[in-house]
Design an enzyme around this catalytic site. Structure first.
Site, short mmCIF file in Angstrom:
data_model
loop_
_atom_site.label_atom_id
_atom_site.label_comp_id
_atom_site.label_asym_id
_atom_site.label_seq_id
_atom_site.Cartn_x
_atom_site.Cartn_y
_atom_site.Cartn_z
N ASP A 198 1.66 -4.58 -20.82
CA ASP A 198 2.69 -5.55 -20.40
C ASP A 198 2.43 -6.11 -19.01
O ASP A 198 2.91 -7.20 -18.68
CB ASP A 198 4.08 -4.86 -20.37
CG ASP A 198 4.72 -4.75 -21.74
OD1 ASP A 198 4.35 -5.50 -22.65
OD2 ASP A 198 5.62 -3.88 -21.90
N TYR B 172 9.55 -13.06 -22.74
CA TYR B 172 10.30 -11.92 -22.22
C TYR B 172 11.12 -12.39 -21.03
O TYR B 172 10.65 -13.16 -20.21
CB TYR B 172 9.35 -10.81 -21.79
CG TYR B 172 10.07 -9.60 -21.25
CD1 TYR B 172 10.45 -8.54 -22.08
CD2 TYR B 172 10.40 -9.51 -19.89
CE1 TYR B 172 11.11 -7.43 -21.58
CE2 TYR B 172 11.07 -8.40 -19.39
CZ TYR B 172 11.43 -7.37 -20.23
OH TYR B 172 12.09 -6.27 -19.73
N HIS C 286 0.86 5.75 -1.04
CA HIS C 286 0.16 6.93 -1.53
C HIS C 286 1.03 7.54 -2.64
O HIS C 286 1.23 8.75 -2.68
CB HIS C 286 -0.06 7.94 -0.41
CG HIS C 286 -1.09 7.52 0.60
ND1 HIS C 286 -1.79 8.40 1.38
CD2 HIS C 286 -1.52 6.30 0.97
CE1 HIS C 286 -2.62 7.74 2.19
NE2 HIS C 286 -2.46 6.46 1.97
N HIS D 43 0.86 -1.18 0.00
CA HIS D 43 0.00 0.00 0.00
C HIS D 43 0.89 1.23 0.00
O HIS D 43 1.81 1.34 0.81
CB HIS D 43 -0.90 0.00 1.24
CG HIS D 43 -1.72 1.25 1.38
ND1 HIS D 43 -2.50 1.75 0.37
CD2 HIS D 43 -1.87 2.12 2.43
CE1 HIS D 43 -3.09 2.86 0.77
NE2 HIS D 43 -2.73 3.09 2.01
N HIS E 131 -8.59 7.54 -1.93
CA HIS E 131 -7.54 7.12 -1.03
C HIS E 131 -6.24 6.91 -1.83
O HIS E 131 -5.56 7.88 -2.14
CB HIS E 131 -8.00 5.86 -0.29
CG HIS E 131 -7.09 5.39 0.80
ND1 HIS E 131 -7.52 4.58 1.82
CD2 HIS E 131 -5.78 5.60 1.01
CE1 HIS E 131 -6.48 4.33 2.63
NE2 HIS E 131 -5.43 4.93 2.16
#
Lengths: 231, 231, 231, 231
Positions: free
Chosen positions: C119, C226, C96, C94, C168
């Site tokens: 991608d 890849y 910000h 998490h 948020h």
């Protein structure tokens, strides 16, 4: 004396790179010794990483190289014109710094939207016109100097130490090469914040003139009281 | 005690530079010793690179220098006014940080667009009015303090530790100089994200009040449960 | 084993700071040991500079602390809900981070405007609804997990490892804590470029589905080619 | 010789990272030895931090690996097509650099808004069309090369060393791998400044052609006088 000026100009060029105002070899700083009639300027296309004081090039007031083993900045004729027209200028900087160039490309002057601007620039930062094809042909860099001088008519180079060349980028000056570099950094911050304020409010007006005047005077007026130097 | 506060204020000034909130010598941090009635503040126009704790200036609550060998920040009278009006404030910061200044220049308050804002500021960050010519003449920096206090009427400086001075830049405070610097950094991030959200959606509304309230309380309320300090 | 996971989670937290995705103590990374039913998570409000592996907190699948001398991240109940709902997820982040949060605040999903997005994310990055006042009261962080799960209905957490919580910020996951951090960085770059493309062309459409599909498959499909890991 | 080219290509890849043009393992640089018909290219998905010259992969002009212990970049077939079509190109770069990609995602060419652009790119930086589903199926990376070549019809790869692939990102080239990296950095700065100028003035026109021409010629024409290399 030329040794000291070479060191000052080299240091000012390095500061330009340290402030993040240049990419690759773009940009150049010069300084002048008014008594000797000599200008010291960055060599053309040399990496900031390897540039020494000895690499600086000395030219006279006709732009002819009088000392140095490298070719001077291709913008030297512009610097020469400005030194001849602005007798109190001791150093000149040219960059393509991002935000100032954004305004130059949009041919928009930077109005005084806040006290950061008012602290350093008295009024809106002006934009030149474009050179005509004839002027480009006649001598591109010298004529660039001339349209800057044309645009500065009626303005005091001491209180407006920057101009945006239309479709190109800023030229900035100061009492010394170091001060011209500082003014370049300030112009860049002022331009960045003006762009942001225009995004928030496209018709944002200039701040009231009594606040513009107060801020400019407290830093630069005869009774300035900012910093430690003024008594 | 003044020695410790000088070190705290110097460290807080250095942190301001490390957080990228200042350019050149712009910005200043102060701290107060309420018992002794002494404010310690950054000297005016001194480089952050060379600033020592001993360079900090001590003034009394009338703004008179009582200790120090340098001139205090030109914004000292603003700090003095705020300390007198906000008895719980222990440190004050003034910057021209880019994004907060962008809002100040556009005279737009920063609404609470997300929980990052709600975590630290209770409601929209307010903007002052412009000073009149008479106020500028009467004492620019002191009157700047007064319009901040005027704008904060009805707001709690503890839950709204920042204000934008119209056409100028933010003043931010906290329980200590260090906390005021942290709040300055948070304000800058909040302003940057608000500008971006306005670009995506010009009419973006504030988040619901029950979420604003929850976030503020979980960090700052009597039952706060963020961090390690509260039991 | 818990020692290794603590080190992995601490390292992933430091990487989050190194990638410039966090300010101050914001953000948190966790990892899970599915066999033991233990989650290792960052402590609440501790500086990234001083955080050691030993500071990581171990909780069980009810979110109860079973090891560690510090309080776990206040967002722990959100992490717990996601681990219970998404059985293939090994790490959760998490932040910000600026640009992802800009979209979350504007309550706008991030459409697939280019192959950088394709991608790594299969389709537009979704946005949750806001929590109701009742949900906030009932248990803010746990209910945040639940609205994420609600929004992910019909989506595969393996091919859509990120969600924006309205008003948020993002929650992001991956097979490990390290992969979740990489996905957070990718989300941030994708969001930044989407904001820029919207500025250039407000109605820019998603890229054709056959190109979206091709890019996702060449990196993540059964015949991926890849990188060096797949044979 | 291949040893030297491997070192040059590895150094160019590291420069790409140092210039901030890549995230994680994105991006790749190649160089060609025209005499031997060998292309040296970055391996797929390897961290820039640990990449050695020995990790570079050598392929022939059919894209077959002829030397190296790792898999080559998945974009190798695109590079191969470009080397075959553009005989004067010595190095190729692919990045997802932020601002160039913003234009590619918006499918907008970058017009020549200033002399920074004119110094390096002769005319607007072009954008390809999207690949069809059939082309994607037939060979995605090779067909990407082909639509670049299709778009470059009538343009000189020496004076227009960059193209934006629609919905994807830039491919850039030069006389060497190092020059291709420098051109990638220049493209990124030019794109950033163009985005800013469009924000200030959405209908900003290209600069006059006589100024475009002058700037390109003073750096790249037969009578170029920028830098130290030309006599």
């Amino acid at each position: 004396m030329p040794g000291q000026l070479k060191r000052d100009v080299q240091q000012a060029n390095l500061l330009l790179a340290r402030y993040g105002l240049v990419t690759l070899t773009w940009g150049n700083v010069s300084g002048i010794d008014r008594l000797k009639g000599r200008i010291v300027i960055k060599p053309s296309g040399v990496d900031y990483d390897v540039m020494t004081a000895d690499d600086m090039v000395v030219v006279d007031l006709d732009g002819r190289v009088v000392d140095g083993h490298l070719r001077p900045s291709s913008d030297t004729p512009t610097h020469v014109e400005l030194y001849k027209a602005f007798p109190n200028v001791g150093g000149i900087v040219h960059t393509h710094s991002t935000y100032a160039t954004i305004f130059a490309q949009a041919c928009r002057e930077i109005p005084c939207l806040g006290t950061t601007h008012a602290d350093h620039f008295s009024g809106p930062v002006p934009v030149t016109r474009f050179l005509t094809a004839e002027e480009v042909h006649a001598g591109y860099e010298r004529e660039t100097g001339k349209i800057i001088i044309e645009r500065m008519a009626g303005l005091d180079p001491s209180s407006m130490p920057a101009v945006l060349v239309a479709g190109h980028a800023p030229f900035v000056w100061g009492k010394s090469a170091a001060e011209a570099v500082r003014n370049s950094l300030i112009l860049e911050r002022v331009a960045e914040m003006a762009l942001g304020s225009f995004q928030l409010k496209p018709d944002v007006p200039a701040i009231p003139s009594h606040i513009q005047e107060k801020h400019y005077q407290r830093k630069h007026g005869p009774k300035a009281y900012y910093g430690q130097d003024k008594a």
